[in-house]
Design an enzyme around this catalytic site. Sequence first.
Site: not given
Lengths: 373, 373
Positions: B93, B266, B304, B306, B309, B335
């Site tokens: 940015d 973002d 989930c 991931c 998890c 996660h």
Amino acid sequence: MAVRYELIKECSQTKARVGRLHTPHGSFETPIFMPVGTQATVKTMTPEEVRDLGAGIILSNTYHLYLRPGSDLVREAGGLHRFMNWPHGILTDSGGYQVFSLGPLRKITEDGVEFKSHIDGSKHFFTPEKSIQIQMDLGADIIMAFDECPPYPCDYDYAKKSLEMTTRWAKRCQKAHNREDQALFGITQGGMYADLRRESAARLVELDFPGYAIGGLSVGEPKPLMYEMLEATVPELPREKARYLMGIGSPDALLEGVARGIDMFDCVLPTRVARNGLAFTTHGKVVIRNAQYARDFERLDPECDCYTCNNYSRAYLRHLYKAEEILVYRLLTIHNLHILLKMMKKAREAILEDRFVQFKRDFLDKYGQEMVN
Amino acid sequence: MAVRYELIKECSQTKARVGRLHTPHGSFETPIFMPVGTQATVKTMTPEEVRDLGAGIILSNTYHLYLRPGSDLVREAGGLHRFMNWPHGILTDSGGYQVFSLGPLRKITEDGVEFKSHIDGSKHFFTPEKSIQIQMDLGADIIMAFDECPPYPCDYDYAKKSLEMTTRWAKRCQKAHNREDQALFGITQGGMYADLRRESAARLVELDFPGYAIGGLSVGEPKPLMYEMLEATVPELPREKARYLMGIGSPDALLEGVARGIDMFDCVLPTRVARNGLAFTTHGKVVIRNAQYARDFERLDPECDCYTCNNYSRAYLRHLYKAEEILVYRLLTIHNLHILLKMMKKAREAILEDRFVQFKRDFLDKYGQEMVN
């Protein structure tokens, strides 16, 4: 037997030896350094990362897990291995050392130790039976007898009485222990008195534990005195069982311990100093916050091949440390554990090739006292 | 051209579209969510972990890196990609938003903005030219024009004058920018006034930027008002260039943005709330410290897949959180980023198969406001 020590090779010049420890959660070669996962996590690391560094067994703390989250909860979770997602070896200490370290917060009797929680001040009472019950709930592969760790310095009479109580407690621990998938190790004590060290070892050996620890060292005494106590103790211990020196993690002391016949070590040192920004390197200690590293774009240790050294510069690590970014605690933990675990691997190779004395001399000449706490 | 947007497929019912953004550090499909690495690190994560979650580009902050470690140092290190070991896309940015957020610590003139460092109170002056110089030193693939982000609420006159200055500043940024391996995106403003939003977009489009951001939203206004502003702005932007909605990270707003033609997003939200112990799940928000999870041995999110998890229970995560163990910040970050990055992946698949409207409806019906900040 839950845990079996297999002797593979003895050094011809020292008491160093290579063995293999078989546990219900895998086998690993010794001598080995066990990373410490006090609260059911090796701080900052995933279990996979710890494993990838070469660890076959970690240590976790009975005192801490008893207070939080509670050993009953860990049992409900299916035991510590499952709770923390670490399917390899685990050793739990007995809580004795932590409880005795509480100082004025604890009171010792023949029955056990009353202490106050460091978290909320609540009162608790540990007996040998209670420590074993907690450790059975946690479900580690190797658990430790509840012992008294006398202070340093400590007079002869206290040390003698203490080791006698520790021996009586060891018997009570054996009696209380009934999980066949766990091995209960005895802990020898004896203060800084060689004859008491020998006596403690001999009396525990009579009780026929599957492994023996040497406790009450690295409590403030000079290193030569610690080595002397090892030399008094180890010859009393059976050749066919594992020997564990508790609470030692500086590279020089690890190698001196190996030379004196020790198979297992643990210590918070490498992981704790990492979180304080200190790295062991082949060029001495690096205190990463120092201004001299601000524009140092070289790797942390030019001779290291760990993930951290392969991917990041000292300048980046310093930036993360100054910015208090969590990643830096991981990166330095990875590096310090790698250094120790790799050193132990090389020590095993050297013993197998019967060149351990030379290896130890070269290593200490090179790293010197610079790398040492 | 350093960065090229390739339009692949447009939704037949909304303005949603799938494209591919080509950068000097790889290509990735849009719409995409960019994890934020404020201080040259996505907090708690290694770059490999961020990549494995599916991120093709991350955002880093000019204001923070300028103050610490300094953009000259990052340039010396070989640029931000090398410094932080992230070989994929980076967007920086302009520092404008951070500087304006400093409130009483900053003073705006036509020339630029004077501000005091939040770290040590030292005085600094950012101009459009200075922001571009810093961003050229950092070396991101996509850099942003230095704009004024007006406060909310803000009256019409202020918003109009502000967008005019932002337009003049955009020209100065273009003039100052000379790295051919970077794309400089313009930022449209206009407060909460649709006509000003249109005007800002039209005037920036005249300047022919390779991509356009929509700034000054999610600053406290109700979400419907934000969506209205998107609807005013996007039709003014060229179809063949990428569109980036700055600072948005709640799952519902991402999908509403996608439906209105946005390609890039973002936000610190998923990573910041993770460190505060909050997880987005298909069953609503989970505040992991809550007592109800103490003996909850199920996975964090039953649907989930991931790493977190797949390997840990809510009870374990809660234990780590209560014990203030660093690992939990990592596990919840993994996660939350996984949830958002996977949602965006599924959105892209839905657009490609022209079933985005249904996908969005199903997703929002299921997750509802529960998952939302």
